[in-house]
Scaffold this motif. Structure first.
Motif, PDB file in Angstrom:
ATOM      1  N   VAL A 210       3.845  19.064 -49.764  1.00 56.53           N
ATOM      2  CA  VAL A 210       3.252  19.582 -48.906  1.00 56.53           C
ATOM      3  C   VAL A 210       2.982  20.482 -48.586  1.00 56.53           C
ATOM      4  O   VAL A 210       2.923  21.567 -47.313  1.00 56.53           O
ATOM      5  CB  VAL A 210       2.857  18.705 -47.660  1.00 56.53           C
ATOM      6  N   GLY A 211       3.852  21.227 -49.297  1.00 57.24           N
ATOM      7  CA  GLY A 211       4.482  23.017 -49.289  1.00 57.24           C
ATOM      8  C   GLY A 211       5.682  23.443 -48.263  1.00 57.24           C
ATOM      9  O   GLY A 211       6.032  24.420 -47.748  1.00 57.24           O
ATOM     10  N   ILE A 212       6.300  22.738 -48.166  1.00 56.81           N
ATOM     11  CA  ILE A 212       7.549  22.218 -47.344  1.00 56.81           C
ATOM     12  C   ILE A 212       8.388  22.856 -47.858  1.00 56.81           C
ATOM     13  O   ILE A 212       8.987  21.946 -48.832  1.00 56.81           O
ATOM     14  CB  ILE A 212       7.920  21.425 -46.020  1.00 56.81           C
ATOM     15  N   ASP A 213       9.054  24.187 -48.844  1.00 62.38           N
ATOM     16  CA  ASP A 213      10.228  24.122 -49.858  1.00 62.38           C
ATOM     17  C   ASP A 213      11.695  23.810 -49.102  1.00 62.38           C
ATOM     18  O   ASP A 213      11.590  23.557 -47.892  1.00 62.38           O
ATOM     19  CB  ASP A 213      10.196  25.606 -50.040  1.00 62.38           C
ATOM     20  N   TYR A 214      12.258  23.729 -49.730  1.00 60.00           N
ATOM     21  CA  TYR A 214      13.658  23.110 -49.424  1.00 60.00           C
ATOM     22  C   TYR A 214      14.584  23.680 -48.482  1.00 60.00           C
ATOM     23  O   TYR A 214      14.801  23.277 -47.989  1.00 60.00           O
ATOM     24  CB  TYR A 214      14.737  23.301 -50.681  1.00 60.00           C
ATOM     25  N   PRO A 215      14.626  24.933 -48.575  1.00 60.84           N
ATOM     26  CA  PRO A 215      15.230  25.483 -47.322  1.00 60.84           C
ATOM     27  C   PRO A 215      14.614  25.864 -46.019  1.00 60.84           C
ATOM     28  O   PRO A 215      15.224  25.642 -45.157  1.00 60.84           O
ATOM     29  CB  PRO A 215      14.971  27.121 -47.596  1.00 60.84           C
ATOM     30  N   ALA A 216      13.083  26.010 -46.397  1.00 57.37           N
ATOM     31  CA  ALA A 216      11.926  25.448 -45.053  1.00 57.37           C
ATOM     32  C   ALA A 216      12.359  23.923 -44.832  1.00 57.37           C
ATOM     33  O   ALA A 216      11.894  23.445 -43.213  1.00 57.37           O
ATOM     34  CB  ALA A 216      11.017  25.827 -44.896  1.00 57.37           C
TER      35      ALA A 216
END
Ligand code: ADP
Ligand code: MG
Length: 345
Positions: free
Chosen positions: A325-331
């Motif tokens: 859903v567009g939450i990349d890992y660093p985020a």
């Protein structure tokens, strides 16, 4: 209301995790972090923290908490990123470490000691879930040195498993029992060979789904994942045994796969989310969690277990669902830091 934390750059983060052996406080973890069988989650989180501009110190605990005291006094972290799952090889001591951090008064990521306590005991959390009308299998708990019997209230087949373990340790095809003799033998095996208390639950036939949630107050439901059992004989119980989870050769042989769940109609997804939300609140869960569910062909949603502080390695269920859903890992890692700071200690 406290202000949301806008930037995590420059934060002093103590990355805290468990080790299977004792090391000095200034241990060089390069080898452990590079080992794909070793501290791979820690490595993923470490890299994401650094990508976010945090100042990171690593600390692995085995059977002594004093290094944590010393590190907090010396480094004075703004936040502890808590990845501790065991202490002295004991799974349920994760709650003690969280409780210890609470006493130190340092903000920390993930579950509170209270919810670790409630959720680690598969019987205790089911009692609370039933009180809150969340569907979960009927069960009976068996403590060591007490009488063991098959109660009339339980319908066979049952799954007999350790009361307080994780990662399917102690769960194999033999955990599914459909007669009294094998039922009693399996409880005895867990008591005597594993030296653990046991729980027997009615076996729920159905799809195996994993639903991850991130959030303290507002909850973000991430797309469900599913384990499918490929060629594993259809008349065999299709469950996530230790081998089905961790043995790559076994998974390849039978075509066992973890992937995004397809063909879930909207009404079912809504029921799944509603059930998990009620459970999240009932068990005082915060930060992030993953629910292991079974969904029957009739659409009934059973909670098998809530996992608080589930694995957040980059390629594990929760991070995969977040990425989708567009939450990349660093985020994702940034979200967990912000939660901790917003809560304070
Ligand atoms: N009552 C049950 N009915 C059907 N399958 C079950 C049941 N209990 C456990 N299982 C299977 O065993 C797996 C592991 O059980 P779980 O309680 O999640 O233990 P762990 O904490 O080791 O992951 C589940 O993911 C599921 O496939
Ligand atoms: Mg599980």
């Amino acid at each position: 209301m406290t202000e949301p934390v806008k930037d995590v750059k420059g934060l002093k983060v103590l990355l805290l995790f468990d080790m299977p052996y004792a090391v000095k406080r200034d241990h060089d973890y390069t080898a452990e972090f590079a080992d794909p069988e070793g501290c791979y989650t820690e490595n993923d989180v470490d890299q994401a923290l650094r990508a976010n501009g945090c100042e990171v110190r690593r600390l692995g605990l085995f059977d002594d908490v004093r290094p944590l005291l010393e590190e907090v006094a010396e480094f004075k972290p703004d936040v502890i990123f808590n990845l501790v799952e065991t202490f002295n090889d004991t799974t349920h001591f994760d709650k003690n470490i969280a409780a210890f951090i609470e006493l130190l008064g340092v903000p920390y990521t993930g579950a509170s000691s209270a919810s670790l306590f409630l959720c680690n005991d598969k019987g205790l959390c089911k009692k609370i879930l039933r009180f809150h009308r969340c569907r979960t299998p009927r069960f009976h708990t068996y403590y060591r040195n007490h009488k063991v019997w098959l109660p009339k209230t339980l319908k066979l087949p049952c799954v007999v498993k350790p009361l307080t373990e994780e990662a399917s340790r102690g769960i194999s095809q033999a955990s599914i029992v459909d007669d009294e003799k094998s039922f009693l033998e399996r409880v005895q095996m867990i008591h005597e060979r594993m030296e653990l208390d046991a729980i027997a639950e009615e076996y729920i036939e159905g799809r195996e789904l994993y639903v991850s949630i991130v959030g303290d107050k507002a909850l973000r439901f991430l797309p469900p994942r599913e384990m499918t059992f490929g060629e594993l004989a259809v008349d065999e119980p299709r469950i996530a045994t230790y081998k089905a989870k961790w043995d790559d050769a076994y998974r390849a042989k039978w075509g066992i796969k973890n992937h995004f769940a397809d063909k879930l109609d909207e009404a079912l997804v809504e029921r799944i989310n509603e059930t998990c939300k009620r459970a999240y609140r009932a068990l005082n869960i915060r930060a992030y969690a993953r629910f292991d569910l079974r969904v029957t062909s009739g659409g009934l949603v059973y909670i098998i277990e809530p996992n608080v502080n589930p694995c957040i390695a980059k390629d594990d269920e929760l991070a995969q669902s977040a990425e989708k859903v567009g939450i990349d890992y660093p985020a994702l890692i940034r979200m967990l830091l912000r939660q901790a700071l917003r809560r304070k200690a």
